[in-house]
Write a protein that holds these residues in place. Structure first.
Motif, PDB file in Angstrom:
ATOM      1  N   ALA A  11       0.853  -1.189   0.000  1.00  0.00           N
ATOM      2  CA  ALA A  11       0.000   0.000   0.000  1.00  0.00           C
ATOM      3  C   ALA A  11       0.886   1.235   0.000  1.00  0.00           C
ATOM      4  CB  ALA A  11      -0.903  -0.003   1.227  1.00  0.00           C
ATOM      5  N   ASN A  12       0.593   2.132  -0.945  1.00  0.00           N
ATOM      6  CA  ASN A  12       1.347   3.388  -0.999  1.00  0.00           C
ATOM      7  C   ASN A  12       0.453   4.453  -1.610  1.00  0.00           C
ATOM      8  OD1 ASN A  12       1.412   3.033  -3.845  1.00  0.00           O
ATOM      9  ND2 ASN A  12       3.280   1.823  -3.682  1.00  0.00           N
ATOM     10  N   GLY A  13       1.022   5.572  -1.970  1.00  0.00           N
ATOM     11  CA  GLY A  13       0.251   6.670  -2.531  1.00  0.00           C
ATOM     12  C   GLY A  13      -0.447   6.342  -3.830  1.00  0.00           C
ATOM     13  N   ASN A  14      -0.026   5.274  -4.481  1.00  0.00           N
ATOM     14  CA  ASN A  14      -0.644   4.855  -5.742  1.00  0.00           C
ATOM     15  C   ASN A  14      -1.788   3.877  -5.529  1.00  0.00           C
ATOM     16  OD1 ASN A  14       1.235   6.366  -7.222  1.00  0.00           O
ATOM     17  ND2 ASN A  14       2.714   4.690  -7.127  1.00  0.00           N
ATOM     18  N   GLY A  15      -2.110   3.580  -4.277  1.00  0.00           N
ATOM     19  CA  GLY A  15      -3.195   2.648  -4.005  1.00  0.00           C
ATOM     20  C   GLY A  15      -2.698   1.371  -3.370  1.00  0.00           C
ATOM     21  N   VAL A  16      -3.432   0.281  -3.601  1.00  0.00           N
ATOM     22  CA  VAL A  16      -3.113  -1.006  -2.995  1.00  0.00           C
ATOM     23  C   VAL A  16      -2.816  -2.023  -4.083  1.00  0.00           C
ATOM     24  CG1 VAL A  16      -3.997  -2.914  -1.576  1.00  0.00           C
ATOM     25  CG2 VAL A  16      -4.541  -0.547  -0.962  1.00  0.00           C
ATOM     26  N   MET A  17      -1.699  -2.716  -3.901  1.00  0.00           N
ATOM     27  CA  MET A  17      -1.320  -3.820  -4.781  1.00  0.00           C
ATOM     28  C   MET A  17      -1.240  -5.082  -3.917  1.00  0.00           C
ATOM     29  SD  MET A  17      -0.361  -2.410  -7.896  1.00  0.00           S
ATOM     30  CE  MET A  17       0.716  -3.609  -8.626  1.00  0.00           C
ATOM     31  N   LEU A  18      -1.407  -6.219  -4.567  1.00  0.00           N
ATOM     32  CA  LEU A  18      -1.232  -7.504  -3.889  1.00  0.00           C
ATOM     33  C   LEU A  18      -0.134  -8.263  -4.621  1.00  0.00           C
ATOM     34  CD1 LEU A  18      -4.989  -8.390  -3.595  1.00  0.00           C
ATOM     35  CD2 LEU A  18      -3.497  -7.731  -1.711  1.00  0.00           C
ATOM     36  N   LYS A  19       0.762  -8.868  -3.835  1.00  0.00           N
ATOM     37  CA  LYS A  19       1.832  -9.685  -4.405  1.00  0.00           C
ATOM     38  C   LYS A  19       1.500 -11.133  -4.090  1.00  0.00           C
ATOM     39  CE  LYS A  19       6.832 -10.231  -4.222  1.00  0.00           C
ATOM     40  NZ  LYS A  19       8.049  -9.737  -3.536  1.00  0.00           N
ATOM     41  N   ASP A  20       1.433 -11.966  -5.139  1.00  0.00           N
ATOM     42  CA  ASP A  20       1.075 -13.367  -4.922  1.00  0.00           C
ATOM     43  C   ASP A  20       2.308 -14.219  -4.622  1.00  0.00           C
ATOM     44  OD1 ASP A  20       2.250 -14.109  -7.403  1.00  0.00           O
ATOM     45  OD2 ASP A  20       0.322 -14.085  -8.459  1.00  0.00           O
ATOM     46  N   ALA A  21       2.083 -15.506  -4.399  1.00  0.00           N
ATOM     47  CA  ALA A  21       3.141 -16.430  -3.994  1.00  0.00           C
ATOM     48  C   ALA A  21       4.217 -16.592  -5.066  1.00  0.00           C
ATOM     49  CB  ALA A  21       2.535 -17.795  -3.650  1.00  0.00           C
ATOM     50  N   LYS A  22       3.883 -16.281  -6.316  1.00  0.00           N
ATOM     51  CA  LYS A  22       4.848 -16.409  -7.412  1.00  0.00           C
ATOM     52  C   LYS A  22       5.502 -15.073  -7.753  1.00  0.00           C
ATOM     53  CE  LYS A  22       2.899 -20.538  -9.380  1.00  0.00           C
ATOM     54  NZ  LYS A  22       2.555 -21.290 -10.558  1.00  0.00           N
ATOM     55  N   GLY A  23       5.195 -14.033  -6.946  1.00  0.00           N
ATOM     56  CA  GLY A  23       5.788 -12.728  -7.198  1.00  0.00           C
ATOM     57  C   GLY A  23       4.980 -11.855  -8.144  1.00  0.00           C
ATOM     58  N   GLY A  24       3.856 -12.372  -8.618  1.00  0.00           N
ATOM     59  CA  GLY A  24       2.982 -11.592  -9.500  1.00  0.00           C
ATOM     60  C   GLY A  24       2.312 -10.464  -8.727  1.00  0.00           C
ATOM     61  N   VAL A  52     -16.771  -8.249   1.771  1.00  0.00           N
ATOM     62  CA  VAL A  52     -16.376  -7.126   0.928  1.00  0.00           C
ATOM     63  C   VAL A  52     -15.540  -7.652  -0.236  1.00  0.00           C
ATOM     64  CG1 VAL A  52     -14.306  -6.626   2.312  1.00  0.00           C
ATOM     65  CG2 VAL A  52     -15.325  -4.820   0.919  1.00  0.00           C
ATOM     66  N   THR A  53     -15.703  -7.012  -1.386  1.00  0.00           N
ATOM     67  CA  THR A  53     -14.945  -7.369  -2.575  1.00  0.00           C
ATOM     68  C   THR A  53     -14.080  -6.187  -2.982  1.00  0.00           C
ATOM     69  OG1 THR A  53     -16.717  -8.842  -3.324  1.00  0.00           O
ATOM     70  CG2 THR A  53     -15.152  -8.107  -4.996  1.00  0.00           C
ATOM     71  N   HIS A  54     -12.882  -6.508  -3.428  1.00  0.00           N
ATOM     72  CA  HIS A  54     -11.991  -5.516  -4.020  1.00  0.00           C
ATOM     73  C   HIS A  54     -11.701  -6.014  -5.436  1.00  0.00           C
ATOM     74  CE1 HIS A  54     -11.393  -3.740  -0.067  1.00  0.00           C
ATOM     75  NE2 HIS A  54     -11.157  -4.954   0.398  1.00  0.00           N
ATOM     76  N   VAL A  55     -12.036  -5.208  -6.430  1.00  0.00           N
ATOM     77  CA  VAL A  55     -11.808  -5.583  -7.829  1.00  0.00           C
ATOM     78  C   VAL A  55     -10.309  -5.458  -8.117  1.00  0.00           C
ATOM     79  CG1 VAL A  55     -12.353  -5.036 -10.234  1.00  0.00           C
ATOM     80  CG2 VAL A  55     -14.124  -4.803  -8.461  1.00  0.00           C
ATOM     81  N   ILE A  56      -9.739  -6.484  -8.767  1.00  0.00           N
ATOM     82  CA  ILE A  56      -8.314  -6.472  -9.103  1.00  0.00           C
ATOM     83  C   ILE A  56      -8.098  -6.687 -10.596  1.00  0.00           C
ATOM     84  CG2 ILE A  56      -7.524  -7.132  -6.795  1.00  0.00           C
ATOM     85  CD1 ILE A  56      -7.219 -10.022  -7.825  1.00  0.00           C
ATOM     86  N   ASP A  57      -6.920  -6.258 -11.083  1.00  0.00           N
ATOM     87  CA  ASP A  57      -6.661  -6.271 -12.522  1.00  0.00           C
ATOM     88  C   ASP A  57      -5.822  -7.440 -13.022  1.00  0.00           C
ATOM     89  OD1 ASP A  57      -4.124  -5.585 -11.622  1.00  0.00           O
ATOM     90  OD2 ASP A  57      -3.993  -3.730 -12.785  1.00  0.00           O
ATOM     91  N   THR A  58      -5.421  -8.351 -12.119  1.00  0.00           N
ATOM     92  CA  THR A  58      -4.589  -9.487 -12.501  1.00  0.00           C
ATOM     93  C   THR A  58      -4.984 -10.682 -11.630  1.00  0.00           C
ATOM     94  OG1 THR A  58      -2.767  -7.971 -12.991  1.00  0.00           O
ATOM     95  CG2 THR A  58      -2.183 -10.293 -12.749  1.00  0.00           C
ATOM     96  N   VAL A  59      -5.036 -11.881 -12.222  1.00  0.00           N
ATOM     97  CA  VAL A  59      -5.330 -13.093 -11.466  1.00  0.00           C
ATOM     98  C   VAL A  59      -4.129 -13.434 -10.582  1.00  0.00           C
ATOM     99  CG1 VAL A  59      -5.876 -15.559 -11.637  1.00  0.00           C
ATOM    100  CG2 VAL A  59      -6.898 -13.957 -13.260  1.00  0.00           C
ATOM    101  N   LEU A  60      -4.392 -13.672  -9.308  1.00  0.00           N
ATOM    102  CA  LEU A  60      -3.345 -14.045  -8.355  1.00  0.00           C
ATOM    103  C   LEU A  60      -3.094 -15.547  -8.447  1.00  0.00           C
ATOM    104  CD1 LEU A  60      -4.889 -11.969  -5.462  1.00  0.00           C
ATOM    105  CD2 LEU A  60      -2.755 -11.410  -6.664  1.00  0.00           C
ATOM    106  N   MET A  61      -1.819 -15.939  -8.348  1.00  0.00           N
ATOM    107  CA  MET A  61      -1.481 -17.355  -8.467  1.00  0.00           C
ATOM    108  C   MET A  61      -0.784 -17.888  -7.213  1.00  0.00           C
ATOM    109  SD  MET A  61      -2.540 -18.743 -11.186  1.00  0.00           S
ATOM    110  CE  MET A  61      -3.195 -18.317 -12.780  1.00  0.00           C
ATOM    111  N   PRO A  62      -1.331 -18.980  -6.656  1.00  0.00           N
ATOM    112  CA  PRO A  62      -0.670 -19.611  -5.510  1.00  0.00           C
ATOM    113  C   PRO A  62       0.608 -20.318  -5.983  1.00  0.00           C
ATOM    114  CG  PRO A  62      -2.561 -20.920  -6.209  1.00  0.00           C
ATOM    115  CD  PRO A  62      -2.546 -19.677  -7.060  1.00  0.00           C
TER     116      PRO A  62
END
Length: 167
Positions: A127-140, A155-165
């Motif tokens: 989380a930073n000034g650009n919003g919230v990102m999520l880093k998955d187990a593969k570094g995506g 609650v749902t948060h819409v994301i732009d990339t599929v997260l991969m375990p």
């Protein structure tokens, strides 16, 4: 904070527009997602994995919901393969990796925080000034594009990339 005007006004209870439909707190996560034209792939995948009843249960859940465009980023044929009966265990792992127990609003997501998913592996919050990102187990990396879509069971948060375990 999210860069998407209006996406943080969820507290009013009026709902938020996602995929051309109003997402409201009186509907559960599945019913809200089913109304979004941006989430038809996710809804089809949830049905194929047999997770509809789980995501309609009391929860609460926090769902990081990839858009159709997010699924389109996967290698050609991936989605078609994942929704086949033989791939149900893999599809279930991927989808449950997008679900965290509890109701986590954007304000609850802190930089460096580790979230343990229903699938069992972790996601890291950036989380930073650009919003919230999520880093998955593969570094995506996946960006939250619309935050705080409140449903009756989470609650749902819409994301732009599929997260991969990892597995």
């Amino acid at each position: 904070m999210m860069g998407n005007s209006g996406s943080m006004k969820m507290e009013s209870g009026a709902g938020v527009m996602v995929g051309g439909a109003m997402m409201t707190a009186d509907k559960d996560i599945v019913d809200n997602a089913a109304g979004s034209s941006d989430h038809t792939t996710l809804v089809a995948a949830v049905k194929a994995a047999g997770l509809v009843e789980t995501l309609k249960s009391a929860g609460p859940f926090t769902v990081f919901a990839p858009t159709n465009a997010a699924f389109d980023k996967l290698p050609a044929g991936t989605v078609a393969s994942l929704v086949t009966p033989e791939m149900k265990p893999t599809l279930t792992k991927i989808l449950t990796y997008h679900v965290v127990p509890g109701r986590l609003m954007a304000a609850d997501l802190q930089n460096g925080q580790t979230l343990t998913t229903v699938q069992g592996e972790t996601l890291t919050v950036i989380a930073n000034g650009n919003g919230v990102m999520l880093k998955d187990a593969k570094g995506g990396m996946s960006k939250v594009t619309i935050a705080n879509v409140v449903s009756s069971n989470g609650v749902t948060h819409v994301i732009d990339t599929v997260l991969m375990p990892a597995n």
